[in-house]
Design an enzyme around this catalytic site. Sequence first.
Site, PDB file in Angstrom:
ATOM      1  CB  SER A  14      -0.882   0.006   1.248  1.00  0.00           C
ATOM      2  OG  SER A  14      -0.057   0.031   2.405  1.00  0.00           O
ATOM      3  CE1 TYR A  45      -3.903   0.676  -0.842  1.00  0.00           C
ATOM      4  CE2 TYR A  45      -3.793  -1.710  -1.093  1.00  0.00           C
ATOM      5  CZ  TYR A  45      -3.705  -0.444  -1.640  1.00  0.00           C
ATOM      6  OH  TYR A  45      -3.425  -0.312  -2.983  1.00  0.00           O
ATOM      7  N   GLY A  46      -5.155  -0.370   5.613  1.00  0.00           N
ATOM      8  CA  GLY A  46      -5.585  -1.128   6.793  1.00  0.00           C
ATOM      9  C   GLY A  46      -6.842  -0.656   7.501  1.00  0.00           C
ATOM     10  CB  CYS A  76       0.671  -5.238   1.644  1.00  0.00           C
ATOM     11  SG  CYS A  76      -0.641  -4.358   2.494  1.00  0.00           S
ATOM     12  CG  ASN A  77       1.363  -8.543   7.149  1.00  0.00           C
ATOM     13  OD1 ASN A  77       1.558  -9.683   7.543  1.00  0.00           O
ATOM     14  ND2 ASN A  77       2.349  -7.663   7.041  1.00  0.00           N
ATOM     15  CB  THR A  78      -3.662  -4.760   4.858  1.00  0.00           C
ATOM     16  OG1 THR A  78      -3.025  -4.332   6.059  1.00  0.00           O
ATOM     17  CG2 THR A  78      -5.108  -4.341   4.869  1.00  0.00           C
ATOM     18  CB  THR A 188       5.367  -4.850   5.157  1.00  0.00           C
ATOM     19  OG1 THR A 188       4.378  -4.064   4.475  1.00  0.00           O
ATOM     20  CG2 THR A 188       5.053  -6.327   4.978  1.00  0.00           C
ATOM     21  CG  HIS A 189       4.028   0.766   6.459  1.00  0.00           C
ATOM     22  ND1 HIS A 189       3.253   0.002   5.616  1.00  0.00           N
ATOM     23  CD2 HIS A 189       4.114   1.993   5.869  1.00  0.00           C
ATOM     24  CE1 HIS A 189       2.871   0.734   4.568  1.00  0.00           C
ATOM     25  NE2 HIS A 189       3.392   1.945   4.706  1.00  0.00           N
TER      26      HIS A 189
HETATM   27  N1  DGL Z   1       2.024  -2.407   4.983  1.00  0.00           N
HETATM   28  C1  DGL Z   1       0.707  -2.868   5.101  1.00  0.00           C
HETATM   29  C2  DGL Z   1       0.617  -4.210   5.842  1.00  0.00           C
HETATM   30  O1  DGL Z   1       1.567  -4.965   5.856  1.00  0.00           O
HETATM   31  C3  DGL Z   1      -0.423  -2.001   5.519  1.00  0.00           C
HETATM   32  C4  DGL Z   1      -0.319  -0.575   5.790  1.00  0.00           C
HETATM   33  C5  DGL Z   1      -1.615   0.141   5.469  1.00  0.00           C
HETATM   34  O2  DGL Z   1      -2.511   0.222   6.316  1.00  0.00           O
HETATM   35  O3  DGL Z   1      -1.719   0.584   4.335  1.00  0.00           O
HETATM   36  O4  DGL Z   1      -0.412  -4.540   6.385  1.00  0.00           O
END
Ligand code: DGL
Length: 258
Positions: A14, A45-46, A76-78, A188-189
């Site tokens: 994201s 995105y989350g 990205c986990n989301t 991942t952030h």
């Molecule tokens: N980096 C993203 C993850 O691993 C999400 C960050 C977001 O909320 O966009 O979930």
Amino acid sequence: MNLSKGDYIGFFDSGVGGLSVLKETLKILPNENFIYYGDSANAPYGTKEYSEIKKLTFDAIKFLLSKNVKAIVIACNTATSVAVEDLRKEYKSIPIIGIEPALKPAVELKKQGQIVIMATPMTLVEKKFAKLQQKYKKIADIKPLPCGGLAELIETGNIDGIEIHNYLKEKLENLSNENLGTIVLGCTHYPFIKDKIVEFVGKDVDIIDGSLGTAKQLERLLTIRNMKNPQSEKGIVEIYNSLNKKEMIELSYRLLNS
Ligand code: DGL
């Protein structure tokens, strides 16, 4: 689609978070070429609706496919929670690797105390995480900790700023240190602020994330399919961002090389 071994591997997040996964991947696949696409114009995105995250993720994957990538990592986990299964159904000819909170490795550490999972609200309410939690809940004390708003702060690039400090203070100060054993960075952030988290929880708490596991899974799939780039020189990394701002690309390279 005619894929060749030398083609790029596409990475998507994201925003800038997935660069933490690319960073680990470069250590074990240095001769591959990578295209990274961050959708910072639509981040975070989350905290978005499920259908919107799915649409944005499909659009991002179409962008990567237009660059003729031979494999895709949803870093990205989301986006993985929401879209990876449907993406695999839609694009059967290409390996699509996702990322999930590293709960399994955390349990395998066999460390005393609670396992706290920091992730976006969407990752923690999705079916994928519910299944994962169900699998380990009898043998581990798991505490999901939704961190809405944290990815946005990291997107600003102001890692050392007071905003992130205050956010973490409020989130982490109340965790009982006596009982806290491990923190899983399920977004991942967050690896980019690992040092800041240590400041609040101390060095005795293990802090882990899913980037190495994801990188290894990518390597496994490329090997099985005989798709590894045979070149012996270092590969290249091209970074794209939907914000289309010079500062965002600079921040991305800075994080990748941090
Ligand atoms: N980096 C993203 C993850 O691993 C999400 C960050 C977001 O909320 O966009 O979930």
